[in-house]
Design a protein around this motif. Sequence first.
Motif, PDB file in Angstrom:
ATOM      1  N   LEU A  30      37.585  38.691  43.699  1.00 15.09           N
ATOM      2  CA  LEU A  30      38.715  39.623  43.578  1.00 15.09           C
ATOM      3  C   LEU A  30      39.404  39.450  42.230  1.00 15.09           C
ATOM      4  O   LEU A  30      39.712  40.441  41.542  1.00 15.09           O
ATOM      5  N   LEU A  31      39.653  38.211  41.824  1.00 13.72           N
ATOM      6  CA  LEU A  31      40.259  37.963  40.518  1.00 13.72           C
ATOM      7  C   LEU A  31      39.371  38.502  39.404  1.00 13.72           C
ATOM      8  O   LEU A  31      39.870  39.086  38.428  1.00 13.72           O
ATOM      9  N   PHE A  32      38.074  38.305  39.529  1.00 13.05           N
ATOM     10  CA  PHE A  32      37.105  38.829  38.562  1.00 13.05           C
ATOM     11  C   PHE A  32      37.262  40.340  38.428  1.00 13.05           C
ATOM     12  O   PHE A  32      37.344  40.889  37.318  1.00 13.05           O
ATOM     13  N   ARG A  33      37.340  41.039  39.577  1.00 11.48           N
ATOM     14  CA  ARG A  33      37.450  42.508  39.545  1.00 11.48           C
ATOM     15  C   ARG A  33      38.786  42.958  38.963  1.00 11.48           C
ATOM     16  O   ARG A  33      38.858  43.967  38.247  1.00 11.48           O
ATOM     17  N   LEU A  34      39.855  42.239  39.270  1.00  6.27           N
ATOM     18  CA  LEU A  34      41.164  42.595  38.710  1.00  6.27           C
ATOM     19  C   LEU A  34      41.168  42.460  37.191  1.00  6.27           C
ATOM     20  O   LEU A  34      41.711  43.313  36.482  1.00  6.27           O
ATOM     21  N   ILE A  35      40.563  41.398  36.693  1.00  3.99           N
ATOM     22  CA  ILE A  35      40.495  41.210  35.240  1.00  3.99           C
ATOM     23  C   ILE A  35      39.707  42.332  34.591  1.00  3.99           C
ATOM     24  O   ILE A  35      40.115  42.884  33.562  1.00  3.99           O
ATOM     25  N   ARG A  36      38.581  42.687  35.198  1.00  4.36           N
ATOM     26  CA  ARG A  36      37.779  43.779  34.647  1.00  4.36           C
ATOM     27  C   ARG A  36      38.533  45.112  34.724  1.00  4.36           C
ATOM     28  O   ARG A  36      38.490  45.906  33.782  1.00  4.36           O
ATOM     29  N   ARG A  37      39.233  45.327  35.835  1.00  3.58           N
ATOM     30  CA  ARG A  37      39.944  46.604  36.015  1.00  3.58           C
ATOM     31  C   ARG A  37      41.039  46.773  34.960  1.00  3.58           C
ATOM     32  O   ARG A  37      41.227  47.862  34.412  1.00  3.58           O
ATOM     33  N   PHE A  38      41.765  45.712  34.658  1.00  2.00           N
ATOM     34  CA  PHE A  38      42.891  45.814  33.731  1.00  2.00           C
ATOM     35  C   PHE A  38      42.554  45.298  32.336  1.00  2.00           C
ATOM     36  O   PHE A  38      43.443  45.191  31.495  1.00  2.00           O
ATOM     37  N   ASP A  39      41.291  45.004  32.117  1.00  2.00           N
ATOM     38  CA  ASP A  39      40.829  44.530  30.812  1.00  2.00           C
ATOM     39  C   ASP A  39      41.706  43.376  30.320  1.00  2.00           C
ATOM     40  O   ASP A  39      42.139  43.345  29.163  1.00  2.00           O
ATOM     41  N   ALA A  40      41.974  42.433  31.224  1.00  2.00           N
ATOM     42  CA  ALA A  40      42.855  41.310  30.898  1.00  2.00           C
ATOM     43  C   ALA A  40      42.159  40.358  29.929  1.00  2.00           C
ATOM     44  O   ALA A  40      41.021  39.951  30.143  1.00  2.00           O
ATOM     45  N   LYS A  41      42.871  39.996  28.875  1.00  2.00           N
ATOM     46  CA  LYS A  41      42.327  39.095  27.849  1.00  2.00           C
ATOM     47  C   LYS A  41      43.107  37.783  27.761  1.00  2.00           C
ATOM     48  O   LYS A  41      42.542  36.756  27.383  1.00  2.00           O
ATOM     49  N   ARG A  42      44.385  37.815  28.066  1.00  2.00           N
ATOM     50  CA  ARG A  42      45.211  36.606  28.024  1.00  2.00           C
ATOM     51  C   ARG A  42      45.573  36.251  29.465  1.00  2.00           C
ATOM     52  O   ARG A  42      46.397  36.923  30.098  1.00  2.00           O
ATOM     53  N   ILE A  43      44.940  35.203  29.961  1.00  2.00           N
ATOM     54  CA  ILE A  43      45.024  34.869  31.384  1.00  2.00           C
ATOM     55  C   ILE A  43      45.581  33.461  31.546  1.00  2.00           C
ATOM     56  O   ILE A  43      45.169  32.539  30.833  1.00  2.00           O
ATOM     57  N   ILE A  44      46.499  33.306  32.485  1.00  2.00           N
ATOM     58  CA  ILE A  44      47.057  32.002  32.817  1.00  2.00           C
ATOM     59  C   ILE A  44      46.672  31.663  34.252  1.00  2.00           C
ATOM     60  O   ILE A  44      46.811  32.495  35.163  1.00  2.00           O
ATOM     61  N   ASP A  45      46.192  30.450  34.436  1.00  2.00           N
ATOM     62  CA  ASP A  45      45.734  29.968  35.743  1.00  2.00           C
ATOM     63  C   ASP A  45      46.518  28.711  36.079  1.00  2.00           C
ATOM     64  O   ASP A  45      46.324  27.673  35.441  1.00  2.00           O
TER      65      ASP A  45
END
Length: 259
Positions: A93-108
Amino acid sequence: MIRAYLRYLARARDEHSLHSPFLFALYTRVIRTDNRADAAFKPIRSLQRTLRKNQQIIAITDFGAGSKVNSSRQRTIGDIARNSQKPARFGRLLFRLIRRFDAKRIIDLGTSLGITTAYLAQATNPQQGRVLTFEGCPQTAAVARQNFDALGIRNVDIVVGNIDDTLAVEVAKSSPVDLVFFDANHRYEPTVRYFETCLTAIHNDTVFVLDDIHWSDEMEQAWAYIKAHPSVTVTIDLFWVGLVFFRQEQPRQDFVLRF
């Protein structure tokens, strides 16, 4: 959590309750659509199977609410992999969210053994995107580094230490952020504080994902606080995780949806 889950089941709806084109597409194409067959996940699944059999004992430094399964300060890597890692469907799900919003700067927030972090890293373009992940336990972070090396992941930076001391400094350097995954200290006050710290780095399309929003009374109180925050426009309760959006063009709404 049983009572909370029964309440969730009674309230949860599907795509027929969504009238916003943005939310309808998000739910049908990202939340409810699974991509378990994606080739990018095979090495992660293989590594996770190996970790579950690993009998190496490491010393645990825990600044959070601890584990409901095993609170020992000496644990095997296999025990952590079996009981403390998120199920693979949440990584996807996180993978798909990143792809959907083209996220480049991610904090975990909460690296653990790095499996969920690997899903975050694999979703980003390694030349453009980076994952900044925080882990309080030095020995756990060392195992995570080994796992990233084994997977050939080069776009992850690990910050080791108490998040209370490290988060604000790193967020200031990483601003703005596209996606934040909160899976660290499962108590009310730290969760709210981490949320407000990360708020300083959001933009209109930033996504926050909060883990275990019904894990305890404190987490439910934190989720209620976040839903009521004036910066938040849309929240989605999937029981196990909560999604938070700040899109000013969306009417303010809270949804409970099936996952």
